[in-house]
Design a protein around this motif. Structure first.
Motif, PDB file in Angstrom:
ATOM      1  N   ASP A 193       0.787  -1.237   0.000  1.00  0.00           N
ATOM      2  CA  ASP A 193       0.000   0.000   0.000  1.00  0.00           C
ATOM      3  C   ASP A 193       0.818   1.286   0.000  1.00  0.00           C
ATOM      4  O   ASP A 193       0.294   2.348  -0.333  1.00  0.00           O
ATOM      5  CB  ASP A 193      -0.913   0.050   1.245  1.00  0.00           C
ATOM      6  N   ASP A 194       2.080   1.217   0.422  1.00  0.00           N
ATOM      7  CA  ASP A 194       2.747   2.462   0.814  1.00  0.00           C
ATOM      8  C   ASP A 194       4.015   2.805   0.026  1.00  0.00           C
ATOM      9  O   ASP A 194       4.751   3.714   0.409  1.00  0.00           O
ATOM     10  CB  ASP A 194       3.111   2.374   2.307  1.00  0.00           C
ATOM     11  N   LEU A 195       4.292   2.108  -1.075  1.00  0.00           N
ATOM     12  CA  LEU A 195       5.542   2.377  -1.795  1.00  0.00           C
ATOM     13  C   LEU A 195       5.633   3.816  -2.298  1.00  0.00           C
ATOM     14  O   LEU A 195       6.733   4.358  -2.455  1.00  0.00           O
ATOM     15  CB  LEU A 195       5.713   1.393  -2.959  1.00  0.00           C
ATOM     16  N   ALA A 196       4.498   4.468  -2.508  1.00  0.00           N
ATOM     17  CA  ALA A 196       4.517   5.869  -2.974  1.00  0.00           C
ATOM     18  C   ALA A 196       5.214   6.784  -1.956  1.00  0.00           C
ATOM     19  O   ALA A 196       5.753   7.837  -2.328  1.00  0.00           O
ATOM     20  CB  ALA A 196       3.092   6.354  -3.211  1.00  0.00           C
ATOM     21  N   LEU A 197       5.249   6.369  -0.678  1.00  0.00           N
ATOM     22  CA  LEU A 197       5.916   7.181   0.357  1.00  0.00           C
ATOM     23  C   LEU A 197       7.420   7.306   0.100  1.00  0.00           C
ATOM     24  O   LEU A 197       8.068   8.229   0.599  1.00  0.00           O
ATOM     25  CB  LEU A 197       5.695   6.570   1.749  1.00  0.00           C
ATOM     26  N   LEU A 198       7.979   6.358  -0.662  1.00  0.00           N
ATOM     27  CA  LEU A 198       9.435   6.371  -0.893  1.00  0.00           C
ATOM     28  C   LEU A 198       9.878   7.630  -1.624  1.00  0.00           C
ATOM     29  O   LEU A 198      11.003   8.092  -1.450  1.00  0.00           O
ATOM     30  CB  LEU A 198       9.860   5.129  -1.688  1.00  0.00           C
ATOM     31  N   SER A 199       9.009   8.190  -2.461  1.00  0.00           N
ATOM     32  CA  SER A 199       9.394   9.382  -3.235  1.00  0.00           C
ATOM     33  C   SER A 199       9.648  10.585  -2.327  1.00  0.00           C
ATOM     34  O   SER A 199      10.334  11.528  -2.719  1.00  0.00           O
ATOM     35  CB  SER A 199       8.307   9.720  -4.255  1.00  0.00           C
ATOM     36  N   GLU A 200       9.103  10.538  -1.094  1.00  0.00           N
ATOM     37  CA  GLU A 200       9.300  11.652  -0.145  1.00  0.00           C
ATOM     38  C   GLU A 200      10.592  11.496   0.655  1.00  0.00           C
ATOM     39  O   GLU A 200      10.956  12.386   1.425  1.00  0.00           O
ATOM     40  CB  GLU A 200       8.131  11.694   0.860  1.00  0.00           C
ATOM     41  N   CYS A 201      11.268  10.361   0.508  1.00  0.00           N
ATOM     42  CA  CYS A 201      12.418  10.050   1.368  1.00  0.00           C
ATOM     43  C   CYS A 201      13.732  10.442   0.694  1.00  0.00           C
ATOM     44  O   CYS A 201      13.952  10.147  -0.488  1.00  0.00           O
ATOM     45  CB  CYS A 201      12.431   8.567   1.719  1.00  0.00           C
ATOM     46  N   ASP A 202      14.598  11.093   1.449  1.00  0.00           N
ATOM     47  CA  ASP A 202      15.917  11.488   0.931  1.00  0.00           C
ATOM     48  C   ASP A 202      16.911  10.332   0.994  1.00  0.00           C
ATOM     49  O   ASP A 202      17.916  10.331   0.287  1.00  0.00           O
ATOM     50  CB  ASP A 202      16.454  12.666   1.750  1.00  0.00           C
ATOM     51  N   LEU A 203      16.631   9.375   1.875  1.00  0.00           N
ATOM     52  CA  LEU A 203      17.504   8.221   2.060  1.00  0.00           C
ATOM     53  C   LEU A 203      16.636   6.999   2.310  1.00  0.00           C
ATOM     54  O   LEU A 203      15.685   7.058   3.093  1.00  0.00           O
ATOM     55  CB  LEU A 203      18.442   8.468   3.265  1.00  0.00           C
ATOM     56  N   VAL A 204      16.961   5.906   1.622  1.00  0.00           N
ATOM     57  CA  VAL A 204      16.283   4.625   1.870  1.00  0.00           C
ATOM     58  C   VAL A 204      17.363   3.619   2.278  1.00  0.00           C
ATOM     59  O   VAL A 204      18.381   3.467   1.589  1.00  0.00           O
ATOM     60  CB  VAL A 204      15.544   4.130   0.608  1.00  0.00           C
ATOM     61  N   ILE A 205      17.156   2.967   3.423  1.00  0.00           N
ATOM     62  CA  ILE A 205      18.107   1.961   3.919  1.00  0.00           C
ATOM     63  C   ILE A 205      17.426   0.601   3.875  1.00  0.00           C
ATOM     64  O   ILE A 205      16.402   0.401   4.529  1.00  0.00           O
ATOM     65  CB  ILE A 205      18.558   2.276   5.363  1.00  0.00           C
ATOM     66  N   GLU A 206      17.995  -0.292   3.105  1.00  0.00           N
ATOM     67  CA  GLU A 206      17.434  -1.654   3.010  1.00  0.00           C
ATOM     68  C   GLU A 206      18.102  -2.538   4.062  1.00  0.00           C
ATOM     69  O   GLU A 206      19.324  -2.553   4.176  1.00  0.00           O
ATOM     70  CB  GLU A 206      17.669  -2.178   1.591  1.00  0.00           C
ATOM     71  N   ALA A 207      17.268  -3.245   4.837  1.00  0.00           N
ATOM     72  CA  ALA A 207      17.798  -4.098   5.911  1.00  0.00           C
ATOM     73  C   ALA A 207      17.024  -5.418   5.964  1.00  0.00           C
ATOM     74  O   ALA A 207      16.609  -5.863   7.031  1.00  0.00           O
ATOM     75  CB  ALA A 207      17.708  -3.368   7.245  1.00  0.00           C
TER      76      ALA A 207
END
Length: 789
Positions: free
Chosen positions: A81-95
């Motif tokens: 439901d929420d992948l669109a929120l990624l466009s607002e993020c300056d950094l994404v950390i995959e863990a």
């Protein structure tokens, strides 16, 4: 990509497992809004997996969250439901899980949703960054890198930063600035090789220790006694560390080495011993499953016997003959003694040290850019006091190299690989004032010139570097060093052991205030490393205790109180720069400073009850004053919360919690990187002075009086009958209640600060005539632990 400054407004963390959730928690500690993603739950609310992880964060010890409110910065999300929120993020950390297929599948799913400038970083502990980057388009590879946090992320200083071939240099610089200043980390730029720097060497060290323990037939509890604090390493040593990390996690890191380092001359030792694979198969994975190499039943601790596969009582220690060798003053003497001894435990220790020296010498060029990165990686990631190259250099480079070479020739080492030529080229070591050895150029390489490090006036030091003198000394006594960096602010450091507060410290602080009022704009009390202060120097007061010289004790307490009051009411602003423990009198200095700059990991509290006393350097008075200011018509309610902190010797477990408990004011500045403490404190001091700061007049305030004291004492009776406190705790609690409520006066009576200070001092001196107080003091001085008598 441009080298514009990175402003991290929001971060996404992909994966709400142990590491992902704890990375999110530390971002939240730093007030970075964070979206924590995981798979949608098969049943119930779609965010149930993340919500469960967030609930777990509140219960974990040590606490990933530095304050109760930090969790409000984390938003739960799921991949449906929420992948669109990624466009607002300056950094994404995959863990997410350490499997290439899982990571690559996730990258394909999230890539279309990333913002145009979003940096994407993987928290892999050892997978190839280059291979992982293969999923992305060239445009996204510019913004992809590895950012490997160590567990637990709040407390472990190390973060490894790893580029792929196409990572934009500006991305790495910006990310390093964010990691160092916002999250308080020590960054090491690692090469893209399996397990990077810290795990490659740290896990090899553990595997070598296991191999040598088997060779010399040593029990695991004996090995841990030998390889922990006695070597300047964490108390968890070797086998307990494996339990804490998780035997499955340890096995995974070792398997990465086994699978991807086939040509490594030590490859034969990367396989796990059969006893360890047996534990993993049984599900005995260490601390998280309550059983691993060690297990606890009630109060008894058991350890695995590798030969029988059964648990036996963990009650064996290292031989005194060997522990005496480890007390030698220098590493050179220690290693010489261990190597010369025929005792199996001494031979084992020399073998463990030698095998690490051998390994890092051979592999240094493959895994790190320079010797500094190797030593800091092991210090910050594995908690060693000194890195392996530092120990080698401290022990005498040439001599140790000769010993290692002799052992290789004699077939005693785990590999027959010869030492590289640079080790034996006549050098004295790898660290000097010119820098640390770069393994490609074989020249000294200086520290990073990235602007963020200009905030660190006294960065972490390596053996081989000269001590750095800060600024210009203004005056020096046996207990105080006063200096200035800018001619404006006077900085003072308490040079006593653990920065305990003696008469000489108090006199030195008063001298510093005199000098600062005459020649400087402001004063900063600073500790270059933890602790800020463990409180009053009880040892220096022992002669007065022993002879019953109550007047000398009262004079000392009066001087303490007057010093606290001068910190608040002198004609120049005072700033305390705090890290680590600030107990008792150290806390009272913090309470009375006009401004506080505290490292996140500051543990602050008025703990005098533990030694059978009450806060008498103004601490009891200050909490009574704070209660009166916060009372809003119900003085007793405001007082009771603050009273309990003193009566129960409650210690704040972070600077943020110290605000909640009233040890720090709301305007206290919390700094995440302790190396930046002085930089920020000086700026705060200058700002106060520049704003035309003037002291308040001494305060008058209402107290709760004898009826308030009676109400508090009623609670104490209930606590004693419930078994929560001892009879003497109740007596001490009653004494604190009498002081904080103003003594034998009516409720609502207006008193001044001196009134409460006089009560503090009188009670403090009377308690020193109590046998149970003297027992508590003696126990604290001999064991370092409070006595509940």
């Amino acid at each position: 990509m441009s080298s514009n400054k990175l402003v991290v407004r929001k971060v996404a963390v992909l994966g709400a497992g142990v590491m992902g959730a704890q990375i999110a928690a530390h971002l939240a500690n730093a007030k970075v809004p964070t979206v924590l993603f995981d798979l949608p739950a098969k049943e119930g609310p779609k965010n149930a997996i993340v919500e469960k992880a967030l609930a777990a964060l509140k219960k974990q010890k040590p606490a990933p969250l530095a304050s109760k409110t930090a969790i409000e910065y984390i938003q739960a999300a799921n991949y449906d439901d929420d992948l669109a929120l990624l466009s607002e993020c300056d950094l994404v950390i995959e863990a997410v899980a350490e499997r290439l297929d899982i990571k690559e599948n996730l990258y394909s799913k999230v890539a279309p949703y990333l913002g145009e400038k979003t940096i994407f970083a993987t928290n892999t502990s050892g997978l190839s960054i280059e291979t992982l980057a293969g999923v992305f388009s060239k445009e996204l590879k510019d913004r992809f890198c590895g950012v490997h946090f160590f567990n637990p992320p709040r407390y472990m200083h190390l973060v490894e930063l790893i580029a792929c071939q196409e990572t934009d240099a500006a991305v790495l610089d910006n990310l390093e600035r964010f990691l160092v200043s916002t999250l308080g980390k020590g960054v090491v730029r690692a090469k893209d090789t399996p397990n990077f720097v810290a795990n490659r060497i740290g896990v090899f060290s553990m595997l070598a220790t296991m191999a040598n323990a088997a060779q010399y037939g040593l029990r695991f509890d004996v090995v841990d006694d030998l390889t922990g604090a006695r070597l300047g390493r964490p108390k968890s040593a070797t086998f307990r560390t494996a339990d804490v990390v998780g035997l499955d996690t340890f096995a995974h890191v070792a398997k990465t080495m086994q699978d991807h380092l086939q040509a490594d001359p030590w490859h034969a030792h990367f396989g796990l011993p059969t006893w360890l694979t047996g534990l993993i198969e049984k599900g005995a994975l260490g601390a998280k499953t309550k059983a691993g190499i060690f297990k606890k039943e009630g109060k008894r601790i058991f350890v695995l016997d590798a030969n029988s596969g059964e648990y036996v009582a963990s009650n064996e220690k290292a031989d005194k003959e060997v522990t005496e060798l480890l007390k030698a003053a220098t590493w050179g003497e220690k290693l010489a003694a261990l190597r010369a001894s025929e005792h199996p435990q001494a031979q084992f220790l020399w073998a463990c040290m030698r095998d690490v020296f051998h390994y890092i010498a051979v592999h240094a060029k493959d895994i790190a850019h320079n010797a500094r990165d190797i030593d800091f990686a092991i210090r910050w990631g594995f908690g060693w006091d000194m890195g392996p190259f530092e120990i080698w250099q401290a022990a005498g480079w040439t001599q140790v190299a000769k010993w290692v070479a002799e052992d290789i020739a004699a077939g005693k080492t785990l590999s027959s690989e010869p030492l590289p030529e640079w080790v034996l080229d006549g050098r004295e070591g790898v660290h000097s004032d010119a820098g640390s050895l770069n393994f490609s150029s074989l020249e000294a390489e200086g520290r990073s010139q990235l602007d963020v490090y200009k905030r660190q006036y006294l960065p972490a030091k390596l053996f081989g570097e000269s001590p750095k003198a800060l600024g210009e000394t203004v005056f020096k006594t046996d207990a105080i060093h006063a200096f200035t960096l800018d001619g404006e602010v006077l900085v003072i450091e308490n040079t006593n052991k653990n920065r305990a507060i003696s008469r000489e410290v108090l006199e030195g602080i008063n001298q510093a205030i005199d000098v600062a009022e005459e020649r400087f704009s402001s004063l900063v009390i600073w500790a270059p490393e933890a602790p800020f202060s463990v409180g009053a120097d009880l040892k220096s007061m022992m002669p007065a205790f022993a002879t019953g010289d109550l007047q000398a004790i009262e004079d000392m307490v009066k001087l303490f109180q007057d010093t606290s009051m001068r910190l608040r009411y002198s004609h120049i602003p005072t700033v305390s720069a705090v890290q680590g423990f600030a107990f008792g009198g150290g806390c009272e200095f913090v309470l009375h400073s006009n401004k506080v700059v505290a490292a996140l990991e500051s543990y602050i509290g008025l703990v005098e009850v533990g030694v059978g006393l009450i806060p008498a350097g103004g601490g009891s008075k200050d909490f009574a004053l704070k209660a009166a200011r916060a009372s809003q018509g119900d003085l007793l309610a405001a007082l009771k919360d603050r009273y309990m902190n003193l009566a129960m010797a409650k210690v704040a477990t972070s600077a943020l919690e110290a605000k909640e408990l009233g040890y720090l004011n709301e305007d206290a500045v919390v700094v995440f990187n302790a190396y930046e403490l002085l930089f920020v404190a000086l700026n705060e001091a200058r700002a106060l002075a520049a704003s035309g700061w003037r002291p308040e007049i001494q305060q008058k305030f209402a107290v709760a009086g004898r009826t308030g004291a009676a109400s508090i004492k009623g609670q104490l009776v209930n606590m004693k009958e419930g078994g929560f406190i001892s009879e003497y705790d109740m007596y001490l609690g009653s004494q604190i209640a009498d002081v904080m409520t103003g003594g034998d006066v009516d409720a609502g009576t207006i008193v001044d600060e001196q009134w409460i200070l006089d009560l503090e001092r009188k009670v403090f001196v009377s308690l020193l005539q109590q046998e149970k107080t003297l027992e508590r003091i003696e126990n604290m001085m001999s064991t370092g632990k409070p006595l509940r008598n």
